[in-house]
Design an enzyme around this catalytic site. Structure first.
Site, PDB file in Angstrom:
ATOM      1  NE  ARG A   1      72.144  -0.291  16.034  1.00 12.31           N
ATOM      2  CZ  ARG A   1      73.416   0.093  16.017  1.00 12.31           C
ATOM      3  NH1 ARG A   1      73.780   1.196  16.626  1.00 12.31           N
ATOM      4  NH2 ARG A   1      74.319  -0.632  15.399  1.00 12.31           N
TER       5      ARG A   1
ATOM      6  CE  LYS B   1      50.036  -3.218  14.450  1.00 16.73           C
ATOM      7  NZ  LYS B   1      49.081  -4.020  13.651  1.00 16.73           N
TER       8      LYS B   1
ATOM      9  CD  GLU C   1      40.696   1.594   9.613  1.00 17.27           C
ATOM     10  OE1 GLU C   1      40.694   1.250  10.801  1.00 17.27           O
ATOM     11  OE2 GLU C   1      41.222   0.914   8.714  1.00 17.27           O
TER      12      GLU C   1
ATOM     13  CE  LYS D   1      45.984   2.204  16.046  1.00 10.66           C
ATOM     14  NZ  LYS D   1      46.376   2.212  14.650  1.00 10.66           N
TER      15      LYS D   1
ATOM     16  CD  GLU E   1      49.335  -6.479  15.963  1.00  9.13           C
ATOM     17  OE1 GLU E   1      50.395  -6.298  15.364  1.00  9.13           O
ATOM     18  OE2 GLU E   1      48.234  -6.411  15.423  1.00  9.13           O
TER      19      GLU E   1
ATOM     20  NE  ARG F   1      48.846  -1.948  17.949  1.00 11.08           N
ATOM     21  CZ  ARG F   1      49.809  -1.054  17.987  1.00 11.08           C
ATOM     22  NH1 ARG F   1      50.530  -0.929  19.063  1.00 11.08           N
ATOM     23  NH2 ARG F   1      50.061  -0.294  16.962  1.00 11.08           N
TER      24      ARG F   1
ATOM     25  CG  ASN G   1      44.128  -6.489  13.108  1.00 13.81           C
ATOM     26  OD1 ASN G   1      44.536  -5.489  12.517  1.00 13.81           O
ATOM     27  ND2 ASN G   1      44.921  -7.283  13.793  1.00 13.81           N
TER      28      ASN G   1
ATOM     29  CG  HIS H   1      41.780  -4.264   9.406  1.00 10.21           C
ATOM     30  ND1 HIS H   1      40.759  -3.564  10.017  1.00 10.21           N
ATOM     31  CD2 HIS H   1      42.667  -3.321   8.982  1.00 10.21           C
ATOM     32  CE1 HIS H   1      41.032  -2.264   9.989  1.00 10.21           C
ATOM     33  NE2 HIS H   1      42.182  -2.089   9.371  1.00 10.21           N
TER      34      HIS H   1
ATOM     35  CG  HIS I   1      44.331  -6.872   5.318  1.00  8.64           C
ATOM     36  ND1 HIS I   1      45.039  -7.106   6.481  1.00  8.64           N
ATOM     37  CD2 HIS I   1      44.316  -5.525   5.168  1.00  8.64           C
ATOM     38  CE1 HIS I   1      45.422  -5.964   7.010  1.00  8.64           C
ATOM     39  NE2 HIS I   1      44.991  -4.989   6.240  1.00  8.64           N
TER      40      HIS I   1
ATOM     41  CG  HIS J   1      43.090  -0.064   4.277  1.00  6.10           C
ATOM     42  ND1 HIS J   1      43.380  -1.388   4.505  1.00  6.10           N
ATOM     43  CD2 HIS J   1      42.922   0.491   5.509  1.00  6.10           C
ATOM     44  CE1 HIS J   1      43.414  -1.618   5.810  1.00  6.10           C
ATOM     45  NE2 HIS J   1      43.139  -0.490   6.440  1.00  6.10           N
TER      46      HIS J   1
END
Lengths: 373, 373
Positions: free
Chosen positions: B126, B148, B190, B231, B241, B245, B249, B252, B256, B271
């Protein structure tokens, strides 16, 4: 207590706080209770084949009535379901249902379903809403509080998981009437545990009232609520298990070792029975170390015996590995830190504490003295 | 900046705060930096076959020198590695090495290795300590900040994971010298993104200094540090998020969709290239919606073109699905909430904002106008 006899326990964890409702008929009221807290959501219900037969239709009907559309993921019953393969199955099922983060995953079942479903809901989209409807006494008093989720690995039980708090827990006391007597008793071991950790008055109350807890009604609701409150208090102090929360492992170090030593064969020993024997051993070992009175150890043993729980290694059917091998199982347990043995020991009823650096030699000697072989 | 040219960026997340060190020679100093923060631990290094060839031996030697014993888990390179099967492989490898919670898992690699390893370290017991040594520009400026982690599902990318913050990030600027030019450029998209989100001065600085960033030295370190700071600021405001946040994106949603539309075929589009085209489209779409000046859209397009990045759909080799199909990919993206289309749009350079309820019809018309087919 509300007018219909439902008791609410609030688990105070800041912005992750949630309610546990305990009482009669909650599966039938699930839809309205969920809709009141999470309006406009859709849900996936994760359950097992046995529980589905008894409780899936009433739950689905209750959700329908509240305007909550649901999809069901029905898994095989049993500990083996806490695996990577079934985790992936649940994750894929929730994604296939196109649920979003704000929707919810409901665990309808015992500890296996709760642990697996909580884990899945904690990782789909990095955390979805999670609602628990625990259907065993063990799940109602243990896994419904604290947010621990997980699956088993070939290296041991519960070694993989996350902390993920539910948004709501519905502990329907009626569903416990359908449990086999042995399973109810096993769950009761964890109820007694809360008394032994730090609530001596609760333990004394159980000694007097355990028969009413077993037969149902307000005493059962009260025992479950007390257990949830006790656990919630410990968890609120230590959500991520860096300290005090280890007290909840009272009986678990010996217990896990015995479960491993019997290859998790539920015909010989189920988890709560392992905890029962483990608690008795923890008290007896504490007495042997001159930390607690032998009278307290005897009192624990007598109560476990009275309710029909096993309390000594000799109560486990079949042969056990020898003491050296049992010690090896203890050392493998995840509560080993830096190679030292950590146990929850006690200074008496309701006076348990975290004992680090317990000498392995003392544990070995104790296991030899108490080994039935 | 310290005497040896290393820059430290502190990511302020309360008791989950950590340092990002950026500079030359950090792989060789990894052992001492880790030992200073996490004394007495053992580690597992997760990496891929390509990165292992160049950097595993120096890292292992550095750890050895600091008295940190390590075990290596080497995976195939590529996006396909972000799967349940490899997640289980890493989890089992870490458990087989008998690492405890206080020990650490090191991700040595690009975004794939970082995301997968972060996820694994977040679920073993955990949550274990996690150290990132990102070896691509993209990983250094993006996935090294924010916690993330995740893997892909058949239902989409990054749909399964957890938030799990690293304890330390070592961004060694030297390792970027060994990257293919195309990969460095993709990561640069980025970097430019942070200027476009809310740092117009940084974007203007990049317009002047991008060649120095590409050739290495202090400008590269500075660009990476500025990106990490940008960031970190956003993440500190919104760790999980739920709001702001989403600004990260920018580019993105279109990006995507284009990645999905090219079946994640890296020979056609990687990407960062998708993000580059996505940012240009987001600015051009914002201009079309009369939110921003067409001059700003042109400025973004010109900069991406100058550094050699694709900036329009026509720059993608091969045929693209038609506009309707591209819209369907956009609607599938996980940033869709309750069926409405959410985009990051802009009022100009460094003035991006979260636009909810963007009409699908406008997006479709825009895609048709800009479709190369």
């Amino acid at each position: 207590m509300t007018s219909n006899g439902t008791v609410k326990v609030e688990v105070g964890l800041g912005d992750r706080a949630y309610d546990i409702l305990i009482g009669s008929g909650l599966v039938g009221r699930a839809g309205e209770e969920i809709a009141a807290r999470l309006p406009g959501i859709r849900v996936a219900i994760v359950t097992d084949e046995n529980v589905a037969r008894a409780h899936l239709d009433p739950l689905t009907a209750s959700l329908d009535k509240a305007g909550i559309s649901s999809t069901a993921i029905v898994l095989p019953a049993g500990e083996k379901t806490k695996s990577f393969a079934h985790l992936q199955e649940v994750v894929d099922g929730v994604l296939a249902a196109r649920l979003e983060r704000r929707d919810a995953v409901i665990a309808l079942g015992g500890g296996v379903i709760g642990d697996l479903t909580g884990f899945a809901s904690g990782i789909v989209r990095r955390g979805m809403n999670f609602v628990q409807i625990p259907t065993s006494l063990l799940a109602q008093v243990d896994s419904s509080v604290g947010g621990k989720t997980g699956i088993n690995s070939t290296h041991g039980k519960n070694l993989v998981g996350v902390f993920h708090q539910p948004r709501l827990v519905l502990a329907d006391t009626d569903v416990l009437d359908t449990l086999p007597a042995r399973e109810f008793r096993a769950g009761y071991a964890e109820v007694a545990k809360y008394g032994l950790i730090d609530r001596p008055d609760f333990f004394a109350w159980l000694e007097k009232n355990w028969q009413e807890v077993f037969s149902g009604g307000p005493a059962r609701t009260e025992a479950i609520a007390q257990s949830c409150r006790a656990k919630a208090d410990v968890v609120a102090r230590d959500e991520f298990e860096t300290g005090d929360r280890a007290l909840l492992n009272l009986g678990h170090t010996f217990g896990h070792a015995l479960e491993a030593a019997t290859a998790y064969d539920g015909t010989r020993l189920v988890h709560g029975e392992g905890v029962a024997i483990g608690m008795a051993l923890a008290h007896r070992f504490s007495a042997r170390m001159n930390l607690a009175s032998p009278d307290d150890a005897a009192r624990v043993e007598a109560h476990l015996k009275a309710v029909g729980l096993p309390w000594r290694m000799a109560d486990i059917p079949g042969e056990l590995p020898d003491a050296e091998r049992l010690l090896a199982y203890i050392a493998q347990d995840k509560k080993v830190s830096r190679g030292a043995l950590t146990f929850i020991l006690t200074r008496g009823i309701g006076k348990s504490f975290i004992a680090k650096d317990v000498p392995a030699s003392e544990v070995l000697a104790f296991l030899k003295e108490n080994h039935p072989g």
